[in-house]
Write a protein that holds these residues in place. Structure first.
Motif, PDB file in Angstrom:
ATOM      1  N   ALA A  14      30.472 -24.435  26.365  1.00  0.00           N
ATOM      2  CA  ALA A  14      29.253 -23.793  25.888  1.00  0.00           C
ATOM      3  C   ALA A  14      28.572 -24.610  24.800  1.00  0.00           C
ATOM      4  O   ALA A  14      27.341 -24.661  24.711  1.00  0.00           O
ATOM      5  CB  ALA A  14      29.575 -22.387  25.381  1.00  0.00           C
ATOM      6  N   ALA A  15      29.371 -25.289  23.983  1.00  0.00           N
ATOM      7  CA  ALA A  15      28.823 -26.047  22.857  1.00  0.00           C
ATOM      8  C   ALA A  15      27.997 -27.249  23.286  1.00  0.00           C
ATOM      9  O   ALA A  15      27.317 -27.862  22.457  1.00  0.00           O
ATOM     10  CB  ALA A  15      29.955 -26.506  21.936  1.00  0.00           C
ATOM     11  N   VAL A  16      28.023 -27.587  24.585  1.00  0.00           N
ATOM     12  CA  VAL A  16      27.241 -28.729  25.054  1.00  0.00           C
ATOM     13  C   VAL A  16      25.745 -28.509  24.834  1.00  0.00           C
ATOM     14  O   VAL A  16      24.971 -29.459  24.748  1.00  0.00           O
ATOM     15  CB  VAL A  16      27.539 -29.001  26.546  1.00  0.00           C
ATOM     16  N   TRP A  17      25.348 -27.229  24.680  1.00  0.00           N
ATOM     17  CA  TRP A  17      23.936 -26.897  24.480  1.00  0.00           C
ATOM     18  C   TRP A  17      23.540 -26.832  23.008  1.00  0.00           C
ATOM     19  O   TRP A  17      22.367 -26.592  22.693  1.00  0.00           O
ATOM     20  CB  TRP A  17      23.627 -25.550  25.127  1.00  0.00           C
ATOM     21  N   ASP A  18      24.471 -27.041  22.095  1.00  0.00           N
ATOM     22  CA  ASP A  18      24.206 -26.798  20.672  1.00  0.00           C
ATOM     23  C   ASP A  18      23.055 -27.631  20.103  1.00  0.00           C
ATOM     24  O   ASP A  18      22.347 -27.187  19.194  1.00  0.00           O
ATOM     25  CB  ASP A  18      25.470 -27.051  19.842  1.00  0.00           C
ATOM     26  N   ALA A  19      22.887 -28.847  20.618  1.00  0.00           N
ATOM     27  CA  ALA A  19      21.848 -29.728  20.073  1.00  0.00           C
ATOM     28  C   ALA A  19      20.463 -29.409  20.616  1.00  0.00           C
ATOM     29  O   ALA A  19      19.464 -29.976  20.143  1.00  0.00           O
ATOM     30  CB  ALA A  19      22.185 -31.186  20.370  1.00  0.00           C
ATOM     31  N   LEU A  20      20.387 -28.484  21.567  1.00  0.00           N
ATOM     32  CA  LEU A  20      19.098 -28.121  22.162  1.00  0.00           C
ATOM     33  C   LEU A  20      18.430 -27.089  21.260  1.00  0.00           C
ATOM     34  O   LEU A  20      18.723 -25.903  21.316  1.00  0.00           O
ATOM     35  CB  LEU A  20      19.326 -27.551  23.563  1.00  0.00           C
ATOM     36  N   ASP A  21      17.521 -27.544  20.439  1.00  0.00           N
ATOM     37  CA  ASP A  21      16.907 -26.711  19.410  1.00  0.00           C
ATOM     38  C   ASP A  21      15.614 -26.090  19.936  1.00  0.00           C
ATOM     39  O   ASP A  21      14.576 -26.735  19.984  1.00  0.00           O
ATOM     40  CB  ASP A  21      16.631 -27.553  18.166  1.00  0.00           C
ATOM     41  N   LEU A  22      15.682 -24.810  20.315  1.00  0.00           N
ATOM     42  CA  LEU A  22      14.514 -24.096  20.824  1.00  0.00           C
ATOM     43  C   LEU A  22      13.913 -23.223  19.727  1.00  0.00           C
ATOM     44  O   LEU A  22      14.612 -22.828  18.785  1.00  0.00           O
ATOM     45  CB  LEU A  22      14.905 -23.232  22.027  1.00  0.00           C
ATOM     46  N   PRO A  23      12.624 -22.901  19.816  1.00  0.00           N
ATOM     47  CA  PRO A  23      11.985 -22.047  18.808  1.00  0.00           C
ATOM     48  C   PRO A  23      12.650 -20.668  18.729  1.00  0.00           C
ATOM     49  O   PRO A  23      13.317 -20.221  19.674  1.00  0.00           O
ATOM     50  CB  PRO A  23      10.540 -21.932  19.314  1.00  0.00           C
ATOM     51  N   PRO A  24      12.467 -19.972  17.606  1.00  0.00           N
ATOM     52  CA  PRO A  24      13.119 -18.665  17.394  1.00  0.00           C
ATOM     53  C   PRO A  24      12.761 -17.617  18.445  1.00  0.00           C
ATOM     54  O   PRO A  24      13.497 -16.639  18.598  1.00  0.00           O
ATOM     55  CB  PRO A  24      12.620 -18.247  16.005  1.00  0.00           C
ATOM     56  N   ARG A  25      11.641 -17.789  19.140  1.00  0.00           N
ATOM     57  CA  ARG A  25      11.269 -16.793  20.158  1.00  0.00           C
ATOM     58  C   ARG A  25      12.213 -16.804  21.367  1.00  0.00           C
ATOM     59  O   ARG A  25      12.151 -15.924  22.210  1.00  0.00           O
ATOM     60  CB  ARG A  25       9.833 -17.014  20.621  1.00  0.00           C
ATOM     61  N   PHE A  26      13.078 -17.836  21.445  1.00  0.00           N
ATOM     62  CA  PHE A  26      14.062 -17.914  22.520  1.00  0.00           C
ATOM     63  C   PHE A  26      15.425 -17.500  21.984  1.00  0.00           C
ATOM     64  O   PHE A  26      15.957 -18.117  21.062  1.00  0.00           O
ATOM     65  CB  PHE A  26      14.129 -19.335  23.077  1.00  0.00           C
ATOM     66  N   ALA A  27      15.979 -16.452  22.559  1.00  0.00           N
ATOM     67  CA  ALA A  27      17.311 -15.979  22.174  1.00  0.00           C
ATOM     68  C   ALA A  27      18.308 -16.490  23.205  1.00  0.00           C
ATOM     69  O   ALA A  27      18.256 -16.107  24.379  1.00  0.00           O
ATOM     70  CB  ALA A  27      17.336 -14.454  22.120  1.00  0.00           C
ATOM     71  N   ALA A  28      19.219 -17.350  22.773  1.00  0.00           N
ATOM     72  CA  ALA A  28      20.111 -18.048  23.697  1.00  0.00           C
ATOM     73  C   ALA A  28      21.465 -17.371  23.818  1.00  0.00           C
ATOM     74  O   ALA A  28      22.045 -16.902  22.832  1.00  0.00           O
ATOM     75  CB  ALA A  28      20.293 -19.492  23.249  1.00  0.00           C
ATOM     76  N   THR A  29      21.975 -17.349  25.055  1.00  0.00           N
ATOM     77  CA  THR A  29      23.343 -16.948  25.345  1.00  0.00           C
ATOM     78  C   THR A  29      23.988 -18.075  26.144  1.00  0.00           C
ATOM     79  O   THR A  29      23.433 -18.520  27.154  1.00  0.00           O
ATOM     80  CB  THR A  29      23.389 -15.657  26.185  1.00  0.00           C
TER      81      THR A  29
END
Length: 234
Positions: A14-29
């Motif tokens: 799951a941590a492979v996505w950690d560097a993908l910095d999306l704006p606060p309007r996107f809530a990531a799971t």
């Protein structure tokens, strides 16, 4: 708020996505899937790993970003109607449009050089600081942990791609490939995007099989802009 589900690939995490910095309007799971790195290989003893994706994707997920095996299993679920399609980014998926595209050299390459994809992951990830010999050892350890059943489940998924009913994937889909990807060829991504009713293809220069690690800012911008284009944000 836009609910984004991230699905990692085989032997990823799951941590492979950690560097993908999306704006606060996107809530990531980003769940840890049963095929994560050094996982119990029991997941591969069942004939239908796509059912795991069915269990993970829910109606609350507005959009999905999926990598490699995760991308292929999601695509399969869209095509057979088990998961309703929604705006999606498929990162480095595997795809061949015709059964004849699979020949003996293809099978030999993916079987005998299977460890090379893990070597690439270790080269660009947090283990990049390790000596080359140690990365090579870890890559083979990951391959051995995935095991023959895990490889077979992945390759069976790949082999089924010519038979997918892509016409049922009626949501917008962005397919992203890396020019230097030694696993999922850029031609795979290009052919998949062409076969999708609302597919779009993006090729990243100087990038291999792990854009979320190698070029996280560029991938984040593509993901953000694509979802902004296809969703009404409040």
């Amino acid at each position: 708020m836009v609910e984004v589900l991230f699905l990692h690939g085989l032997a990823g995490k799951a941590a492979v996505w950690d560097a993908l910095d999306l704006p606060p309007r996107f809530a990531a799971t980003a769940p840890e899937l049963p095929w994560h790195g050094m996982a119990d290989p029991a997941w591969s003893h069942e004939p239908d790993p796509a059912r795991i994706v069915v269990d993970v994707v829910s109606d609350r997920h507005d959009v999905v970003v999926a990598h490699s095996l995760g991308a292929n299993l999601l695509l399969e679920c869209y095509a057979d109607g088990r998961v309703p399609p929604r705006p999606t980014v498929l990162v480095c998926p595997f795809y061949r449009p015709e059964p004849a595209d699979f020949d003996w050299p293809t099978i030999s390459y993916y079987l005998n050089d299977f460890h090379r994809t893990f070597t690439e992951a270790l080269r660009v990830g947090e283990t990049a600081r390790f000596p080359e010999a140690k990365r090579q050892w870890l890559a083979r350890a990951l391959r051995d942990q995935v095991g023959p059943y895990g490889w077979t489940r992945w390759f069976q998924t790949y082999l089924r791609t010519p038979f997918l009913d892509l016409s049922r994937v009626d949501a917008p889909v962005l397919v992203v490939s890396g020019v230097d990807d030694i696993a999922a060829r850029p031609d795979d991504g290009r052919a998949l995007a062409k076969g999708l009713p609302r597919g779009r293809f993006e090729l990243l220069d100087g990038c291999g099989h792990f854009p979320m690690i190698e070029q996280p800012d560029r991938l984040a911008a593509l993901v953000r802009d694509f979802f902004d284009e296809h969703l009404e944000l409040t």
